[in-house]
Design a protein around this motif. Structure first.
Motif, mmCIF file in Angstrom:
data_model
loop_
_atom_site.group_PDB
_atom_site.id
_atom_site.type_symbol
_atom_site.label_atom_id
_atom_site.label_comp_id
_atom_site.label_asym_id
_atom_site.label_seq_id
_atom_site.Cartn_x
_atom_site.Cartn_y
_atom_site.Cartn_z
ATOM 1 N N SER A 35 0.817 -1.209 0.000
ATOM 2 C CA SER A 35 0.000 0.000 0.000
ATOM 3 C C SER A 35 0.851 1.260 0.000
ATOM 4 O O SER A 35 0.599 2.212 -0.753
ATOM 5 C CB SER A 35 -0.923 -0.001 1.222
ATOM 6 O OG SER A 35 -1.691 1.171 1.278
ATOM 7 N N PHE A 36 1.881 1.291 0.828
ATOM 8 C CA PHE A 36 2.757 2.465 0.916
ATOM 9 C C PHE A 36 3.468 2.744 -0.403
ATOM 10 O O PHE A 36 3.766 3.876 -0.738
ATOM 11 C CB PHE A 36 3.793 2.276 2.025
ATOM 12 C CG PHE A 36 3.230 2.469 3.414
ATOM 13 C CD1 PHE A 36 2.104 3.246 3.629
ATOM 14 C CD2 PHE A 36 3.837 1.858 4.506
ATOM 15 C CE1 PHE A 36 1.576 3.413 4.907
ATOM 16 C CE2 PHE A 36 3.323 2.019 5.790
ATOM 17 C CZ PHE A 36 2.185 2.809 5.978
ATOM 18 N N SER A 37 3.717 1.690 -1.182
ATOM 19 C CA SER A 37 4.412 1.865 -2.460
ATOM 20 C C SER A 37 3.533 2.534 -3.505
ATOM 21 O O SER A 37 4.033 3.072 -4.496
ATOM 22 C CB SER A 37 4.871 0.503 -2.991
ATOM 23 O OG SER A 37 3.758 -0.249 -3.478
ATOM 24 N N ILE A 94 -9.463 -5.566 -5.173
ATOM 25 C CA ILE A 94 -9.619 -4.672 -6.316
ATOM 26 C C ILE A 94 -9.506 -3.229 -5.832
ATOM 27 O O ILE A 94 -10.237 -2.800 -4.928
ATOM 28 C CB ILE A 94 -10.977 -4.870 -7.012
ATOM 29 C CG1 ILE A 94 -11.128 -6.309 -7.493
ATOM 30 C CG2 ILE A 94 -11.130 -3.902 -8.190
ATOM 31 C CD1 ILE A 94 -12.512 -6.626 -8.068
ATOM 32 N N SER A 95 -8.584 -2.491 -6.409
ATOM 33 C CA SER A 95 -8.471 -1.058 -6.134
ATOM 34 C C SER A 95 -9.107 -0.304 -7.291
ATOM 35 O O SER A 95 -8.755 -0.543 -8.452
ATOM 36 C CB SER A 95 -7.002 -0.653 -5.996
ATOM 37 O OG SER A 95 -6.877 0.763 -5.942
ATOM 38 N N GLY A 96 -10.041 0.587 -6.985
ATOM 39 C CA GLY A 96 -10.654 1.331 -8.073
ATOM 40 C C GLY A 96 -11.965 1.963 -7.686
ATOM 41 O O GLY A 96 -12.445 1.836 -6.560
ATOM 42 N N VAL A 131 -1.221 -5.801 -11.943
ATOM 43 C CA VAL A 131 -1.511 -7.098 -11.336
ATOM 44 C C VAL A 131 -0.428 -7.432 -10.315
ATOM 45 O O VAL A 131 0.766 -7.386 -10.620
ATOM 46 C CB VAL A 131 -1.604 -8.212 -12.398
ATOM 47 C CG1 VAL A 131 -1.606 -9.599 -11.737
ATOM 48 C CG2 VAL A 131 -2.865 -8.031 -13.239
ATOM 49 N N ILE A 132 -0.872 -7.748 -9.111
ATOM 50 C CA ILE A 132 0.020 -8.161 -8.035
ATOM 51 C C ILE A 132 -0.357 -9.575 -7.644
ATOM 52 O O ILE A 132 -1.532 -9.864 -7.403
ATOM 53 C CB ILE A 132 -0.102 -7.224 -6.808
ATOM 54 C CG1 ILE A 132 0.281 -5.794 -7.189
ATOM 55 C CG2 ILE A 132 0.765 -7.735 -5.656
ATOM 56 C CD1 ILE A 132 -0.884 -4.920 -7.593
ATOM 57 N N GLY A 187 4.989 -13.357 0.464
ATOM 58 C CA GLY A 187 4.739 -11.943 0.190
ATOM 59 C C GLY A 187 3.962 -11.691 -1.080
ATOM 60 O O GLY A 187 3.131 -12.510 -1.506
ATOM 61 N N TYR A 188 4.283 -10.549 -1.708
ATOM 62 C CA TYR A 188 3.566 -10.115 -2.908
ATOM 63 C C TYR A 188 4.567 -9.656 -3.962
ATOM 64 O O TYR A 188 5.632 -9.134 -3.640
ATOM 65 C CB TYR A 188 2.600 -8.967 -2.568
ATOM 66 C CG TYR A 188 1.525 -9.385 -1.593
ATOM 67 C CD1 TYR A 188 0.305 -9.868 -2.036
ATOM 68 C CD2 TYR A 188 1.754 -9.328 -0.215
ATOM 69 C CE1 TYR A 188 -0.678 -10.279 -1.148
ATOM 70 C CE2 TYR A 188 0.779 -9.733 0.693
ATOM 71 C CZ TYR A 188 -0.428 -10.211 0.213
ATOM 72 O OH TYR A 188 -1.389 -10.620 1.093
#
Length: 293
Positions: A25-27, A37-39, A104-105, A119-120
């Protein structure tokens, strides 16, 4: 309008790892701490996380069949109710309509050989090619999205164009790239000639300087995961407007050729034998009466 970025994040390389969702998130690569889903349903989706949270997800590396959000019990991958085309699900649908890429992560997922062990990992930009609904593994409707990796030489950046003028304030314009593939095969030419380039929905014929124009629309889409055939019984002759509306579920067709979501009846030439199983497939997978405006 938010400051949402549809594209790579400056300073973050494809393949970069993150220890947890907070670091991710910080990145700025994927800002929500929990949501996959972010949006915004009005703007589109800028990023998604796939990490085995939904039982219907399918990961093939450069191709992902992604499942929308909602309909699960907390902490479970199983669906317990139907998903709806709202919030994040509608945001991803906007990407299809507007040609927007999505980051995409991938998170740890024992079922996928493409996921990181821990991790991610940021795996680059994907194009959201299509969306539809279907019965999932647990028997409830889920919204699904076909995501395809964007080649490195396709760049999606916001190019700011400046208008030079002393008479009024300079205006910033955003240049957008929207790609839509129109296949023009021998069969598509055949169906257009059969209807003399007249739309089967609105009966409009488009005249251009180079002749008449129409588009051949597949009822059941080609390719994975729909696997519709490139055959005359799976084709319609449509104007560009009704082609887009049909592909994106703006209307569908009943087996008696009555239109649903649009007024009237489909015009059908007696030499054109449309497979009604394909009409049923489109109605069940692409038309969503609940989300009509």
């Amino acid at each position: 309008m938010s400051d949402r970025i549809f594209g790579h994040i400056e300073g973050v390389d494809e393949g970069q790892y993150f220890s947890n969702r907070l670091e991710l998130s910080f990145s700025g690569v994927h800002k929500p701490i929990q949501a996959g889903i972010s949006g915004s349903q009005n703007e589109g989706s800028d990023s998604i996380v796939i990490s085995g949270g939904y039982e219907d997800d399918e990961d093939y590396g450069n191709l992902i069949i992604y499942t929308g959000h909602g309909g699960r019990k907390d902490g479970s991958t199983k669906q317990v109710v139907d998903q709806e085309l709202i919030r994040g699900n509608l945001a991803l649908a906007q990407n299809v309509k507007n040609g927007l890429p999505v980051r995409v992560i991938r998170g740890r997922d024992k079922k996928s050989k493409f996921s990181p062990e821990e991790g991610y990992r940021y795996d680059g930009l994907f194009r959201v090619e299509s969306y539809w609904k279907e019965k999932g593994v647990s028997g409830f409707n889920v919204w699904r999205y076909k995501l395809k990796k964007i080649e490195d030489n396709l760049i999606f950046e916001e190019n700011i164009l400046k208008e030079e003028s002393e008479d009024y304030e300079k205006t910033k314009r955003k240049e957008e790239i929207v790609q839509r593939i129109i296949r023009d095969t021998k069969l598509s030419q055949e169906v257009k000639k059969l209807y003399r380039y007249k739309c089967q929905v609105c009966d409009v014929t488009i005249e251009t300087s180079s002749g008449l124009y129409a588009e051949a629309a597949h009822i059941k889409p080609l390719g994975k995961p729909h696997n519709g055939p490139d055959s005359l019984d799976n084709l319609l002759c449509l104007c560009p407007n009704h082609h887009v509306m049909f592909d994106y579920g703006g209307f569908s067709i009943l087996d008696d050729y009555d239109l649903i979501g649009e007024y009237g009846k489909l015009t059908v030439n007696n030499k054109h034998q449309i497979n009604k199983e394909f009409l049923k497939y489109h109605l069940e997978h692409f038309y969503d009466e609940k989300n009509r405006y």
